[in-house]
Design an enzyme around this catalytic site. Structure first.
Site, mmCIF file in Angstrom:
data_model
loop_
_atom_site.group_PDB
_atom_site.id
_atom_site.type_symbol
_atom_site.label_atom_id
_atom_site.label_comp_id
_atom_site.label_asym_id
_atom_site.label_seq_id
_atom_site.Cartn_x
_atom_site.Cartn_y
_atom_site.Cartn_z
ATOM 1 N N ASN A 109 78.081 -21.678 46.850
ATOM 2 C CA ASN A 109 77.317 -21.035 45.791
ATOM 3 C C ASN A 109 75.818 -21.001 46.028
ATOM 4 O O ASN A 109 75.115 -20.189 45.424
ATOM 5 C CB ASN A 109 77.609 -21.721 44.452
ATOM 6 C CG ASN A 109 79.041 -21.514 44.015
ATOM 7 O OD1 ASN A 109 79.597 -20.442 44.178
ATOM 8 N ND2 ASN A 109 79.663 -22.556 43.476
ATOM 9 N N SER A 153 89.045 -21.622 35.433
ATOM 10 C CA SER A 153 87.835 -21.039 34.859
ATOM 11 C C SER A 153 87.852 -21.135 33.340
ATOM 12 O O SER A 153 86.819 -21.424 32.716
ATOM 13 C CB SER A 153 87.702 -19.574 35.282
ATOM 14 O OG SER A 153 87.525 -19.460 36.672
ATOM 15 N N ARG A 212 103.911 12.374 50.545
ATOM 16 C CA ARG A 212 102.785 11.454 50.754
ATOM 17 C C ARG A 212 101.465 12.185 50.468
ATOM 18 O O ARG A 212 101.121 13.163 51.135
ATOM 19 C CB ARG A 212 102.814 10.967 52.202
ATOM 20 C CG ARG A 212 101.886 9.812 52.503
ATOM 21 C CD ARG A 212 102.027 9.408 53.965
ATOM 22 N NE ARG A 212 101.208 8.258 54.274
ATOM 23 C CZ ARG A 212 101.622 7.003 54.188
ATOM 24 N NH1 ARG A 212 102.861 6.761 53.796
ATOM 25 N NH2 ARG A 212 100.817 6.003 54.480
ATOM 26 N N ARG A 267 78.565 -29.744 33.998
ATOM 27 C CA ARG A 267 80.008 -29.747 33.815
ATOM 28 C C ARG A 267 80.579 -31.154 34.010
ATOM 29 O O ARG A 267 80.142 -31.905 34.880
ATOM 30 C CB ARG A 267 80.642 -28.790 34.821
ATOM 31 C CG ARG A 267 82.043 -28.368 34.441
ATOM 32 C CD ARG A 267 82.714 -27.565 35.523
ATOM 33 N NE ARG A 267 81.977 -26.369 35.914
ATOM 34 C CZ ARG A 267 82.470 -25.452 36.723
ATOM 35 N NH1 ARG A 267 83.686 -25.610 37.240
ATOM 36 N NH2 ARG A 267 81.753 -24.398 37.046
ATOM 37 N N GLN A 283 80.854 -13.707 38.141
ATOM 38 C CA GLN A 283 81.309 -14.390 39.344
ATOM 39 C C GLN A 283 80.147 -14.593 40.309
ATOM 40 O O GLN A 283 79.487 -13.638 40.703
ATOM 41 C CB GLN A 283 82.413 -13.579 40.028
ATOM 42 C CG GLN A 283 83.125 -14.297 41.135
ATOM 43 C CD GLN A 283 84.104 -15.346 40.621
ATOM 44 O OE1 GLN A 283 84.326 -15.455 39.425
ATOM 45 N NE2 GLN A 283 84.687 -16.108 41.515
ATOM 46 N N SER A 337 90.909 -27.400 38.511
ATOM 47 C CA SER A 337 90.374 -26.930 37.230
ATOM 48 C C SER A 337 90.327 -25.404 37.200
ATOM 49 O O SER A 337 90.018 -24.760 38.195
ATOM 50 C CB SER A 337 88.969 -27.492 37.007
ATOM 51 O OG SER A 337 88.977 -28.899 36.998
ATOM 52 N N ARG A 394 80.533 -24.780 40.598
ATOM 53 C CA ARG A 394 80.680 -26.198 40.909
ATOM 54 C C ARG A 394 80.302 -26.459 42.373
ATOM 55 O O ARG A 394 80.256 -25.540 43.186
ATOM 56 C CB ARG A 394 82.111 -26.681 40.618
ATOM 57 C CG ARG A 394 83.182 -26.081 41.492
ATOM 58 C CD ARG A 394 84.581 -26.486 41.013
ATOM 59 N NE ARG A 394 85.608 -25.986 41.926
ATOM 60 C CZ ARG A 394 86.069 -26.675 42.963
ATOM 61 N NH1 ARG A 394 85.601 -27.887 43.221
ATOM 62 N NH2 ARG A 394 86.987 -26.158 43.754
#
Length: 408
Positions: free
Chosen positions: A30, A90, A168, A79, A111, A88, A20
């Protein structure tokens, strides 16, 4: 629903990237340039080149994201506003896509902010879904981190959650733990419509730490850029790599300015850093040539200084490069081209590696794979030369890796 492991599942397998326009962390994240390319392009190229998907989609509400997605070979699902809000989820966006595309049986939600994905990262999960009966497959990475209980009130004592402090372990003696890295989620339609990304027969693909990159804030950007330069997927290339690099002169080697003196003489400026970049290509055995739409004494002198062939008065650059390609016995995948204006678009689309300066025309920027951060005549050529050599190194490494895998 469990599949019969003896035969592959039939059905439409779609790759889906949710992208988006809104982003609180980084504006238009993006499609922001990462190592000279829009962020979304890195995962799109991996998805398309994997050869596994019946369709590759970008779900977006933004015109510019749509334009870039199409240029990089994806289809676009517009969309709705209801699934494009900050709140919103996914799964809501995936549900909307599935309602509009009843033909889709399986989805690989990839992604956008995982730019170090390679095609083989996606090929494995596709085989697991189609041939091994998995209903969902997701990406994980291994971490060697010791977890402690969070303290929420003053004076409260913390406790170890995954180690014994008295014993450890050394890193090499401990396998670590697997964590979702968010790079992708593969699932069947039935599972997704139940609101689940994971369920049924669940599997995972472990990604090396070098490929597990996620970008959320500005702080992540420079780290991701260095990582993608070293470990990113640069596309399908010939084993012999780039053999010919062609530069448009006007607006690429120059700043597109013509200066006229009082006596009527013209002069143009060229960048010394660009010259060094071209010399570096030549020293590595790459053929370099220059095309100019204008007749210019300045271009001629510059080309002779570099000892690089120049064609001036060139109105059909595509035909000239096509002739060179034929004479040299090359494929277009072995040619790199840098241009800046509309006459360069077809060459940019054909070239295996294409680039533009930052101040190129908008339509040219869209047609190019690499966009320099610098303007024409201001170091963009040097930037592109380094990018071309990086692509060549990647091609060589890929061949060596393939040969290594063959001999094992």
């Amino acid at each position: 629903m469990m599949a019969d492991d003896s035969k592959p599942r039939e059905g439409h397998f779609a790759a889906l990237i949710l992208a988006r326009g809104g982003s609180k962390g980084i504006k238009l994240k993006n499609i922001k340039l990462l190592a000279g390319q829009p962020l979304i392009s890195w995962v799109l190229r991996a998805a398309v080149d994997s050869g596994e998907f019946d369709s590759v989609w970008v779900s977006t509400d933004h015109d510019e994201i749509e334009r870039i997605a199409i240029e990089w070979g994806a289809k676009v699902h517009r969309r709705a506003a209801e699934t494009s809000r900050d709140q919103s989820t996914s799964i809501e966006a995936v549900h909307e896509f599935l309602r509009f595309h009843p033909e889709v049986n399986f989805i690989a939600q990839i992604q956008c902010t995982s730019p170090c994905l390679h095609p083989w990262h996606l090929q494995g999960p596709c085989r697991m879904i189609r041939h091994e009966g998995y209903d969902s497959v997701f990406a994980v990475s291994r971490r060697h981190l010791f977890r402690w209980k969070e303290v929420t009130t003053r004076g409260e004592v913390t406790d170890p959650e995954n180690l014994n402090p008295a014993k450890r372990p050394r890193r090499q003696d401990w396998n670590g733990e697997l964590y979702e890295n968010g790079s992708f989620y593969f699932a069947t339609r039935e599972l997704l419509m139940q609101g689940l990304f994971q369920g049924g027969k669940v599997g995972y693909l472990e990604m090396g730490a070098e490929y597990s990159v996620d970008i959320d804030t500005d702080i992540d950007w420079p780290i991701a850029e260095q990582r993608v330069i070293k470990f990113g997927y640069f596309g399908k290339t010939k084993p012999q790599g780039v053999q010919l690099v062609v530069f448009a002169a006007d607006g690429v080697l120059t700043d597109n300015m013509v200066h006229i003196t009082a006596s009527g003489e013209e002069f143009r400026s060229y960048n010394l850093s660009d010259s060094i970049g071209i010399q570096s290509l030549l020293s590595n055995g790459v053929t370099v040539r220059i095309l100019s739409t204008e007749e210019s004494v300045n271009h001629d002198k510059y080309a002779k200084q570099l000892k690089v062939p120049l064609v001036m008065g060139c109105r059909d650059k595509l035909s000239v490069i096509e002739q060179w390609r034929s004479e040299m016995g090359l494929e277009w995948t072995q040619i790199a081209f840098m241009g800046c204006d509309t006459p360069d678009i077809e060459c940019l689309k054909r070239a295996g590696v294409s680039g533009t300066p930052a101040d190129a025309q908008p339509s040219v920027l869209t047609a190019s794979h690499f966009i320099s951060k610098l303007n024409g005549g201001r170091g963009a050529v040097r930037d592109f030369c380094e990018y071309v050599q990086l692509v060549m190194e990647k091609a060589k490494s890929a061949v060596e890796q393939e040969e290594s895998n063959t001999t094992k």
